[in-house]
Design a protein around this motif. Sequence first.
Motif, PDB file in Angstrom:
ATOM      1  N   ALA A  87       0.824  -1.214   0.000  1.00 17.27           N
ATOM      2  CA  ALA A  87       0.000   0.000   0.000  1.00 17.27           C
ATOM      3  C   ALA A  87       0.856   1.262   0.000  1.00 17.27           C
ATOM      4  O   ALA A  87       0.440   2.297  -0.497  1.00 17.27           O
ATOM      5  N   GLY A  88       2.058   1.164   0.534  1.00 17.67           N
ATOM      6  CA  GLY A  88       2.960   2.315   0.557  1.00 17.67           C
ATOM      7  C   GLY A  88       2.702   3.204   1.755  1.00 17.67           C
ATOM      8  O   GLY A  88       1.798   2.972   2.560  1.00 17.67           O
ATOM      9  N   VAL A  89       3.494   4.243   1.852  1.00 24.91           N
ATOM     10  CA  VAL A  89       3.404   5.154   2.984  1.00 24.91           C
ATOM     11  C   VAL A  89       3.833   6.551   2.544  1.00 24.91           C
ATOM     12  O   VAL A  89       4.650   6.697   1.628  1.00 24.91           O
ATOM     13  N   ALA A  90       3.252   7.553   3.166  1.00 23.29           N
ATOM     14  CA  ALA A  90       3.685   8.934   2.961  1.00 23.29           C
ATOM     15  C   ALA A  90       4.341   9.395   4.254  1.00 23.29           C
ATOM     16  O   ALA A  90       3.830   9.145   5.349  1.00 23.29           O
ATOM     17  N   LEU A  91       5.479  10.050   4.131  1.00 23.98           N
ATOM     18  CA  LEU A  91       6.254  10.474   5.289  1.00 23.98           C
ATOM     19  C   LEU A  91       6.325  11.999   5.310  1.00 23.98           C
ATOM     20  O   LEU A  91       6.955  12.618   4.454  1.00 23.98           O
ATOM     21  N   ALA A  92       5.630  12.593   6.296  1.00 24.46           N
ATOM     22  CA  ALA A  92       5.577  14.047   6.426  1.00 24.46           C
ATOM     23  C   ALA A  92       6.613  14.512   7.441  1.00 24.46           C
ATOM     24  O   ALA A  92       6.784  13.898   8.497  1.00 24.46           O
ATOM     25  N   GLN A  93       7.310  15.589   7.108  1.00 22.82           N
ATOM     26  CA  GLN A  93       8.273  16.180   8.020  1.00 22.82           C
ATOM     27  C   GLN A  93       7.625  17.381   8.700  1.00 22.82           C
ATOM     28  O   GLN A  93       7.249  18.356   8.027  1.00 22.82           O
ATOM     29  N   VAL A  94       7.501  17.286  10.014  1.00 27.03           N
ATOM     30  CA  VAL A  94       6.861  18.325  10.809  1.00 27.03           C
ATOM     31  C   VAL A  94       7.877  18.826  11.826  1.00 27.03           C
ATOM     32  O   VAL A  94       8.414  18.047  12.608  1.00 27.03           O
ATOM     33  N   GLU A  95       8.144  20.122  11.790  1.00 29.24           N
ATOM     34  CA  GLU A  95       9.063  20.717  12.755  1.00 29.24           C
ATOM     35  C   GLU A  95       8.253  21.266  13.915  1.00 29.24           C
ATOM     36  O   GLU A  95       7.310  22.033  13.712  1.00 29.24           O
ATOM     37  N   VAL A  96       8.594  20.842  15.123  1.00 31.30           N
ATOM     38  CA  VAL A  96       7.911  21.312  16.323  1.00 31.30           C
ATOM     39  C   VAL A  96       8.928  21.981  17.238  1.00 31.30           C
ATOM     40  O   VAL A  96      10.092  21.596  17.284  1.00 31.30           O
ATOM     41  N   MET A  97       8.451  23.003  17.949  1.00 32.77           N
ATOM     42  CA  MET A  97       9.317  23.697  18.886  1.00 32.77           C
ATOM     43  C   MET A  97       8.455  24.220  20.017  1.00 32.77           C
ATOM     44  O   MET A  97       7.505  24.982  19.783  1.00 32.77           O
ATOM     45  N   ALA A 109       4.474   9.193   9.662  1.00 39.90           N
ATOM     46  CA  ALA A 109       4.066   8.377   8.518  1.00 39.90           C
ATOM     47  C   ALA A 109       2.547   8.249   8.476  1.00 39.90           C
ATOM     48  O   ALA A 109       1.862   8.394   9.491  1.00 39.90           O
ATOM     49  N   SER A 110       2.037   7.943   7.301  1.00 37.20           N
ATOM     50  CA  SER A 110       0.600   7.764   7.131  1.00 37.20           C
ATOM     51  C   SER A 110       0.113   6.459   7.733  1.00 37.20           C
ATOM     52  O   SER A 110      -1.085   6.250   7.864  1.00 37.20           O
ATOM     53  N   GLY A 111       1.021   5.584   8.104  1.00 38.08           N
ATOM     54  CA  GLY A 111       0.675   4.320   8.750  1.00 38.08           C
ATOM     55  C   GLY A 111       1.826   3.829   9.599  1.00 38.08           C
ATOM     56  O   GLY A 111       2.979   4.218   9.403  1.00 38.08           O
ATOM     57  N   ASP A 112       1.524   2.975  10.574  1.00 38.58           N
ATOM     58  CA  ASP A 112       2.565   2.402  11.435  1.00 38.58           C
ATOM     59  C   ASP A 112       3.182   1.175  10.783  1.00 38.58           C
ATOM     60  O   ASP A 112       2.481   0.204  10.489  1.00 38.58           O
ATOM     61  N   PHE A 113       4.476   1.227  10.526  1.00 34.26           N
ATOM     62  CA  PHE A 113       5.257   0.102  10.023  1.00 34.26           C
ATOM     63  C   PHE A 113       6.560   0.059  10.812  1.00 34.26           C
ATOM     64  O   PHE A 113       7.595   0.540  10.336  1.00 34.26           O
ATOM     65  N   PRO A 114       6.540  -0.502  12.053  1.00 33.10           N
ATOM     66  CA  PRO A 114       7.737  -0.475  12.902  1.00 33.10           C
ATOM     67  C   PRO A 114       8.946  -1.159  12.273  1.00 33.10           C
ATOM     68  O   PRO A 114      10.076  -0.759  12.527  1.00 33.10           O
ATOM     69  N   GLY A 115       8.732  -2.175  11.437  1.00 30.78           N
ATOM     70  CA  GLY A 115       9.848  -2.859  10.786  1.00 30.78           C
ATOM     71  C   GLY A 115      10.625  -1.945   9.862  1.00 30.78           C
ATOM     72  O   GLY A 115      11.814  -2.137   9.628  1.00 30.78           O
ATOM     73  N   ARG A 116       9.968  -0.941   9.318  1.00 27.68           N
ATOM     74  CA  ARG A 116      10.629   0.019   8.430  1.00 27.68           C
ATOM     75  C   ARG A 116      10.887   1.358   9.137  1.00 27.68           C
ATOM     76  O   ARG A 116      11.219   2.349   8.488  1.00 27.68           O
ATOM     77  N   ASN A 117      10.640   1.374  10.444  1.00 31.08           N
ATOM     78  CA  ASN A 117      10.825   2.565  11.268  1.00 31.08           C
ATOM     79  C   ASN A 117       9.902   3.717  10.847  1.00 31.08           C
ATOM     80  O   ASN A 117      10.295   4.884  10.860  1.00 31.08           O
ATOM     81  N   TYR A 118       8.689   3.388  10.458  1.00 30.83           N
ATOM     82  CA  TYR A 118       7.652   4.374  10.149  1.00 30.83           C
ATOM     83  C   TYR A 118       6.657   4.386  11.300  1.00 30.83           C
ATOM     84  O   TYR A 118       6.102   3.344  11.651  1.00 30.83           O
ATOM     85  N   GLN A 120       3.257   6.539  12.980  1.00 31.53           N
ATOM     86  CA  GLN A 120       2.213   7.524  12.758  1.00 31.53           C
ATOM     87  C   GLN A 120       2.181   8.544  13.898  1.00 31.53           C
ATOM     88  O   GLN A 120       1.739   9.666  13.709  1.00 31.53           O
ATOM     89  N   SER A 121       2.654   8.139  15.079  1.00 27.56           N
ATOM     90  CA  SER A 121       2.663   9.013  16.261  1.00 27.56           C
ATOM     91  C   SER A 121       4.064   9.081  16.849  1.00 27.56           C
ATOM     92  O   SER A 121       4.845   8.148  16.724  1.00 27.56           O
ATOM     93  N   THR A 122       4.327  10.189  17.508  1.00 25.84           N
ATOM     94  CA  THR A 122       5.565  10.333  18.263  1.00 25.84           C
ATOM     95  C   THR A 122       5.322  11.308  19.401  1.00 25.84           C
ATOM     96  O   THR A 122       4.361  12.082  19.369  1.00 25.84           O
ATOM     97  N   GLU A 123       6.188  11.266  20.381  1.00 27.73           N
ATOM     98  CA  GLU A 123       6.041  12.141  21.537  1.00 27.73           C
ATOM     99  C   GLU A 123       7.023  13.295  21.459  1.00 27.73           C
ATOM    100  O   GLU A 123       8.159  13.134  21.005  1.00 27.73           O
ATOM    101  N   PHE A 124       6.529  14.454  21.910  1.00 29.88           N
ATOM    102  CA  PHE A 124       7.374  15.642  21.978  1.00 29.88           C
ATOM    103  C   PHE A 124       6.880  16.515  23.121  1.00 29.88           C
ATOM    104  O   PHE A 124       5.693  16.870  23.167  1.00 29.88           O
ATOM    105  N   ASN A 125       7.765  16.818  24.038  1.00 24.49           N
ATOM    106  CA  ASN A 125       7.500  17.784  25.101  1.00 24.49           C
ATOM    107  C   ASN A 125       6.235  17.455  25.915  1.00 24.49           C
ATOM    108  O   ASN A 125       5.481  18.339  26.281  1.00 24.49           O
ATOM    109  N   GLY A 126       6.010  16.162  26.157  1.00 26.02           N
ATOM    110  CA  GLY A 126       4.863  15.746  26.964  1.00 26.02           C
ATOM    111  C   GLY A 126       3.575  15.567  26.188  1.00 26.02           C
ATOM    112  O   GLY A 126       2.512  15.345  26.777  1.00 26.02           O
ATOM    113  N   TYR A 127       3.630  15.681  24.861  1.00 25.90           N
ATOM    114  CA  TYR A 127       2.446  15.522  24.013  1.00 25.90           C
ATOM    115  C   TYR A 127       2.694  14.431  22.978  1.00 25.90           C
ATOM    116  O   TYR A 127       3.817  14.232  22.533  1.00 25.90           O
TER     117      TYR A 127
END
Length: 169
Positions: A87-97, A109-118, A120-127
């Motif tokens: 199905a593929g994946v789209a990888l968006a680069q989001v800068e947070v500060m 990423a548009s989907g979770d694929f842990p084997g490819r290190n994609y 969909q969610s990540t943590e930053f500054n308690g969020y």
Amino acid sequence: MFHKVIILSLGIFALTGCDAQKKSRMNTKAAEMSTGTKSTTTNNQKDGVIYLNEGENKFLREYQMNVTFKGVSEDSRCPEGVNCIWAGVALAQVEVMGTSTRPMILNLASGDFPGRNYHQSTEFNGYTITLQDIAPYPKSQDGAKALAGKYKIGITIEKADQSADSTRK
């Protein structure tokens, strides 16, 4: 002498025309800003999803965070109307500060694929920041390269669960 008078009058006429254009442009920008601020707050956040156009920067006061959608570094999603093995994946680069942190670029990423290190969610500054939507979807005749600069993403930001493993990036 007559030529100098004509050239001088044309120059003055051109300068007054430029000044009139500048005033009308400033008036239209002021009108856009006064009406645009109300519409952007309603259009940019629907059901908790914050929408950003490619290259757009927003300060989210409720999270004390500045978010910039830098672009899409990879779009291997299967185009519409094509049969694909993956199905593929789209990888968006989001800068947070945060207000007290350095800028950090998140690859969402548009989907979770842990084997490819994609992820969909990540943590930053308690969020927890999650990519909910990425548009437009690639078409078979154009491909993903034709979409450069036209992407729009939707993200959600929630308070991170303190009991979860906070070391995952």
